[in-house]
Design a protein around this motif. Structure first.
Motif, short mmCIF file in Angstrom:
data_model
loop_
_atom_site.label_atom_id
_atom_site.label_comp_id
_atom_site.label_asym_id
_atom_site.label_seq_id
_atom_site.Cartn_x
_atom_site.Cartn_y
_atom_site.Cartn_z
N THR A 125 -14.28 2.93 -1.75
CA THR A 125 -14.58 1.41 -1.77
C THR A 125 -15.68 0.62 -2.75
O THR A 125 -15.85 -0.38 -2.81
CB THR A 125 -14.45 0.81 -0.66
N TRP A 154 -7.70 0.52 -5.40
CA TRP A 154 -6.65 1.22 -6.02
C TRP A 154 -6.82 0.50 -7.33
O TRP A 154 -6.88 -0.51 -7.75
CB TRP A 154 -5.39 1.05 -5.45
N ARG A 209 1.13 4.56 -2.72
CA ARG A 209 0.87 5.87 -2.35
C ARG A 209 2.23 6.68 -3.24
O ARG A 209 2.06 7.79 -3.56
CB ARG A 209 0.84 6.08 -1.13
N THR A 212 0.89 -1.09 -0.06
CA THR A 212 0.08 0.00 -0.07
C THR A 212 0.76 1.25 0.04
O THR A 212 0.28 2.25 -0.68
CB THR A 212 -1.00 -0.15 1.05
N GLN A 241 -6.25 6.03 -6.03
CA GLN A 241 -7.11 5.51 -5.12
C GLN A 241 -8.54 5.72 -5.49
O GLN A 241 -8.88 6.76 -5.77
CB GLN A 241 -6.71 5.99 -3.57
N GLU A 263 -9.60 0.26 1.47
CA GLU A 263 -8.84 0.82 0.31
C GLU A 263 -9.13 0.26 -0.95
O GLU A 263 -8.97 -1.13 -1.11
CB GLU A 263 -7.38 1.16 0.65
#
Length: 358
Positions: A237, A301, A225, A221, A234, A299
């Motif tokens: 959800t 992505w 970033r 993760t 991102q 999260e």
């Protein structure tokens, strides 16, 4: 294990009265799921008050998995806290290299990490609709890694032969270790973001991604970033449910990777029957079931990895501990470019779900 409990009788009472799953009963009894199953080793088969019996298996895991092919069609189940992945098929083409195993049978597609396997059992449970037979494997903390459930067309004689060949009559008592505490991921003091982005840009195979993370000593993760918006963005959800619903509606073939430390299980192909039920989003197809707890997704992505076949894009889902729940790709084979319809579907998800930053 709490020896003051008559676990087999308690289990049967709770299973029949409350219809709870094994892992939930174990939690209520204050033991691991492996301890729950181990408590049924050697129970009398003629006691109607006990519905389950188990046989401890030798830790010859690659040989055992190779033998599963003789059972014929079965259902493979791999899960983590937030996702259950169920796939039906035959365990063809099993192989092993060191502590890493593969099953490449098309329908059954597994990546196995045997160093995390600690105990295994052959299990027979009497249910209202008949006898359920399975093989169940656990890690050192007693958490389930992988389960194999026989189907009506499975070979029962081969199941009995497997038990005879792999039964461990002299197994030491089950030793359960406490799970290691999760450490908060941080960037290394000398982390070089420019070098990291250059390495990402230079990827030539999706499998090189893991070695890149090791090289830079960075968690998955944190890597997302640090990658920059060209390679990782991102989403909120809700994209997790919407991507499955859209893939079903538009009949875009996908790949769904779900796993834990000891196993990754993969579905490749279309999904059709996708139904939300409370916090769950479910795929309920004939050969593939998926049960995803959307309330445990912290999260989501979109991730883009360069390869010799062009960019390969995925939707990757993580829980509150930054553990990977599952990954979704467009179905493809090595040497093939990514499907345009999958890329378009992800672009749609990005348009609808891109997480705004303050």
């Amino acid at each position: 294990m709490n020896n003051s409990l008559n676990i087999p009788r308690l289990f049967t009472e709770m299973r029949r009265a409350q219809k709870k799953r094994h892992r939930d009963i174990a939690l209520e009894l204050g033991i691991s799921e492996a301890e729950l199953i181990a408590a049924h080793s050697g129970v009398m088969t003629d006691d109607d008050a006990i519905s389950l019996r188990a046989v401890r298996l030798q830790a010859r895991w690659p040989d055992l998995i190779k033998t599963v092919e003789t059972l014929g069609k079965v259902m493979a189940l791999t899960r983590n806290e937030a996702c259950v992945h169920e796939k039906k098929g035959v365990y063809h083409h099993s192989s092993v290299n060191g502590q890493t195993g593969l099953v490449l049978a098309g329908d059954i597609d597994l990546r196995i990490f045997y160093q995390h396997w600690s105990s295994g059992f052959a299990v027979q449970e009497e249910l209202a609709d008949g006898t359920q037979r399975s093989l169940q494997f656990f890690d050192r903390s007693g958490v389930a890694i992988h389960k194999i459930f026989l189907q009506p067309e499975s070979n029962l004689q081969a199941f009995d032969a497997l038990i005879m060949a792999f039964a461990d009559d002299h197994a030491a008592p089950l030793q359960i270790q406490a799970a290691a505490p999760r450490a908060e991921a941080t960037l290394p003091d000398n982390f070089d973001n420019a070098a990291f982005r250059d390495a990402w840009r230079s990827l030539r195979d999706t499998h090189d991604f893991f070695s890149m993370l090791r090289q830079f000593k960075i968690s998955r993760t944190l890597a997302l970033r640090e990658a920059g918006v060209d390679y990782a963005e991102q989403l909120d959800t809700a994209a997790a449910s919407d991507v499955l619903l859209a893939a079903a509606q538009e009949q875009v073939p996908i790949m769904v990777f779900t796993g834990n430390a000891g196993m990754i299980q993969i579905h490749s192909g279309p999904v059709s029957k996708v139904l939300p039920t409370g916090p769950w989003i479910n795929v309920l197809d004939a050969g593939f079931n998926l049960h995803l707890r959307t309330d445990l997704i912290a999260e989501a992505w979109i991730v883009r990895k360069p390869t010799t076949d062009g960019l390969v894009c995925s939707l990757e889902l993580f829980d509150a501990h930054h553990e990977l729940i599952c990954m979704l790709f467009g179905e493809r084979k090595p040497g093939q470019a990514e499907r345009c319809e999958w890329r378009a579907l992800l672009d749609q998800m990005r348009t609808e779900h891109l997480l705004c930053k303050a």
